[in-house]
Motif scaffolding. Structure first.
Motif, PDB file in Angstrom:
ATOM      1  N   SER A 106       0.855  -1.187   0.000  1.00 19.08           N
ATOM      2  CA  SER A 106       0.000   0.000   0.000  1.00 19.08           C
ATOM      3  C   SER A 106       0.887   1.232   0.000  1.00 19.08           C
ATOM      4  CB  SER A 106      -0.943   0.006   1.210  1.00 19.08           C
ATOM      5  OG  SER A 106      -0.215  -0.020   2.418  1.00 19.08           O
ATOM      6  N   ASN A 136      -4.084   0.379  -2.185  1.00 19.40           N
ATOM      7  CA  ASN A 136      -3.860  -0.822  -1.378  1.00 19.40           C
ATOM      8  C   ASN A 136      -4.059  -2.020  -2.294  1.00 19.40           C
ATOM      9  OD1 ASN A 136      -4.195  -3.111   0.389  1.00 19.40           O
ATOM     10  ND2 ASN A 136      -4.484  -1.672   2.083  1.00 19.40           N
ATOM     11  N   GLU A 138      -3.656  -5.146  -1.703  1.00 20.82           N
ATOM     12  CA  GLU A 138      -4.222  -6.342  -1.074  1.00 20.82           C
ATOM     13  C   GLU A 138      -5.743  -6.268  -1.024  1.00 20.82           C
ATOM     14  OE1 GLU A 138      -2.082  -6.534   2.663  1.00 20.82           O
ATOM     15  OE2 GLU A 138      -0.722  -8.032   1.808  1.00 20.82           O
ATOM     16  N   THR A 139      -6.271  -5.092  -0.672  1.00 20.43           N
ATOM     17  CA  THR A 139      -7.730  -4.926  -0.629  1.00 20.43           C
ATOM     18  C   THR A 139      -8.281  -4.481  -1.971  1.00 20.43           C
ATOM     19  OG1 THR A 139      -7.564  -2.621   0.117  1.00 20.43           O
ATOM     20  CG2 THR A 139      -7.620  -4.336   1.817  1.00 20.43           C
ATOM     21  N   THR A 141      -8.106  -1.534  -3.338  1.00 22.70           N
ATOM     22  CA  THR A 141      -8.803  -0.285  -3.095  1.00 22.70           C
ATOM     23  C   THR A 141      -7.949   0.900  -3.546  1.00 22.70           C
ATOM     24  OG1 THR A 141      -9.951  -1.205  -1.179  1.00 22.70           O
ATOM     25  CG2 THR A 141      -9.876   1.192  -1.342  1.00 22.70           C
ATOM     26  N   THR A 358      -7.119   3.383   4.746  1.00 21.76           N
ATOM     27  CA  THR A 358      -6.985   2.693   3.460  1.00 21.76           C
ATOM     28  C   THR A 358      -5.632   2.009   3.350  1.00 21.76           C
ATOM     29  OG1 THR A 358      -8.439   4.337   2.420  1.00 21.76           O
ATOM     30  CG2 THR A 358      -7.088   2.981   0.958  1.00 21.76           C
ATOM     31  N   ASP A 362      -6.093  -3.032   8.821  1.00 19.34           N
ATOM     32  CA  ASP A 362      -6.022  -3.919   9.991  1.00 19.34           C
ATOM     33  C   ASP A 362      -5.827  -3.123  11.284  1.00 19.34           C
ATOM     34  OD1 ASP A 362      -6.351  -6.108   8.408  1.00 19.34           O
ATOM     35  OD2 ASP A 362      -4.214  -6.535   8.233  1.00 19.34           O
TER      36      ASP A 362
END
Length: 365
Positions: A106, A136, A138-139, A141, A358, A362
C-alpha cells in the motif's frame, strides 16, 4: 537443399524468440509463473516445428504445416518485440530515481497537475491539481483525495502561509513536503503531468464516459455541458474539469468533477480490452508529458501485482473542505490579498484518517 532451408527457418524462428524473451525479461512485468509458462509454450512450439520438419518429404503436408507455424510464430514474436520495446522505452523515459526494489503493498501516489502548456520539464510550474492516490493492492482499493489548489497552508521551506498551487513554483519536492507537513501523511511516489498528457491519454483510451450532474457553460470555451452522461474526448474532459466559475461552490464542484474524470480514466485504462487495443497509444501519451520518481523496477513490480490478480478495483473519493477568504501570500506578498481556501480542521483530520485506514485497514480493527 530442403533440409538446409528448414534448418535456416528453425534457426531464424528461435533467434526471434530469443530476442522476444530477452526484452520480456528486461521489461520484467510478468510474474515468475507466467514467464515459465511462456518459456514452456515457446519450447513446445519449437519442438513441434522441429518434429514436423523432420518428417519432410516431397509435398509433405507436415512440412507445409511446419513452414506455416514457423512463419506465424515469427510474426507473433515480432509484434511482441515491438510492443515490449515500446514499453521499455517509455519506462526508461519517465522513470525516476526511486528504489531498486518492489513497491509496497500500500502506498500514496501524488498526482501534481501543472499549469505548463508547453513543456513538462518546467520544474517550477504551479501545481494546479493536487490529488493523492492511495493504493492498497491487497484490498484492491484506490482512494482519491483531492485538495483545493487555493488551500491556504504553510510552506515546508519556511512555514509561511501561501496557496498550495504556489508551492509548485518552488519545485515538486516543495509541494510534496508541504502536503506531508499539512496532512501528516507520507507521499511515496509522485507523477507530474501537464494539460497535453491529460488530453492525449483520454484520447488514447478512446475517450471516457462521465456523468455530469450540473448543467453549465464552460467560460473559456463557451461549451455547454448538459446534465447527464457524456462521452468525452480529451479536450472536452479538460474544460469540464477546469471549470469553476459556473458553480456556487466553485472549487468543491471542480474537485468532484476532476475525481469523476480520474475515476473513469482509471477504470478505462485497467480494462483488459482497452490495454489490448490502445496499448501503444497509451504509452505515447505519457512518455513525453509525465515525470515520476518511481523507478523502472518499481513500475515492473506494480505491473506484476496487477497481472497476478486481474480483479477489479474499488475506487473511493474524498476531498479537503475549506472556507473562501482573501489573504496575503508568501509568494505574492502580504499586502496583496488573493482568493484562498482556508482548510477546515475537522475535514483535514477526517481526510488523514481515511488515508491511513486505506493504507492499513487492519490497524482499525
Amino acid at each position: 537443399m530442403r533440409s538446409i532451408k528448414s534448418g535456416i527457418m528453425i534457426l531464424a524462428t528461435i533467434f526471434v524468440e530469443l530476442i522476444f524473451i530477452f526484452i520480456l525479461m528486461a521489461v520484467d512485468v510478468l510474474p515468475g509463473q507466467y514467464m515459465l509458462a511462456v518459456a514452456l509454450v515457446i519450447a513446445g512450439i519449437d519442438g513441434l516445428i522441429i518434429y514436423l520438419f523432420g518428417k519432410e518429404g516431397k509435398k509433405s503436408k507436415k512440412t507445409i504445416a511446419a513452414w506455416i507455424i514457423s512463419a506465424l510464430v515469427a510474426l507473433v514474436m515480432c509484434f511482441g518485440i515491438f510492443y515490449l520495446y515500446n514499453t521499455l522505452d517509455t519506462m526508461n523515459k519517465i522513470s525516476g530515481t526511486g528504489g531498486p526494489g518492489n513497491v509496497p503493498k500500500s502506498f500514496n501516489f501524488l498526482i501534481s497537475g501543472i499549469d505548463s502548456r508547453e513543456d513538462i520539464s518546467d520544474d517550477f510550474a504551479r501545481s494546479d491539481v493536487n490529488m493523492i492516490v492511495t493504493v492498497n493492492t491487497e484490498t484492491k482499493t484506490i482512494l482519491l483525495t483531492s485538495m483545493p489548489r487555493d488551500s491556504y497552508v504553510p510552506l515546508h521551506m519556511n512555514g509561511e502561509m501561501d496557496k498550495l498551487t504556489h508551492s509548485g513554483v518552488y519545485g515538486i519536492d516543495e509541494t510534496i513536503n508541504t502536503i506531508q507537513d499539512w496532512l501528516k501523511v507520507d507521499i511515496d511516489y509522485y507523477a507530474r503531468v501537464d494539460f497535453k498528457m491529460f488530453k492525449n491519454l483520454i484520447n488514447a483510451v478512446g475517450g471516457i464516459r462521465v456523468y455530469n450532474d450540473t448543467d453549465f457553460i464552460s467560460h473559456p470555451k463557451g461549451w455547454h455541458y448538459k446534465k447527464g452522461w457524456h462521452d468525452f474526448t480529451g479536450k472536452q474532459a479538460l474544460w469540464f474539469v477546469r471549470e469553476r466559475k459556473s458553480f456556487k461552490n466553485k472549487d468543491e464542484k471542480r474537485i468532484r468533477n476532476q475525481q469523476k474524470v480520474v475515476k473513469a480514466l482509471i477504470e478505462k485504462i485497467t480494462s483488459s480490452k482497452t490495454l489490448m487495443l490502445n496499448y501503444i497509444d497509451i504509452l505515447g501519451a505519457v512518455e513525453d508529458n509525465m515525470q515520476t520518481n518511481m523507478s523502472r523496477s518499481e513500475m515492473s513490480s506494480l505491473a506484476k501485482m496487477q497481472i497476478e490478480d486481474m480483479s477489479g478495483w474499488t475506487i473511493k473519493r474524498q476531498s479537503v473542505d475549506g472556507e473562501d477568504a482573501e489573504r496575503g501570500t508568501w509568494s505574492m506578498g502580504p499586502n496583496r490579498p488573493l482568493f484562498v481556501s482556508i482548510p477546515k480542521e475537522e475535514s483535514v483530520k477526517k481526510v488523514t484518517k481515511t488515508i491511513n485506514r486505506t493504507l492499513n485497514p487492519d490497524e482499525e480493527k
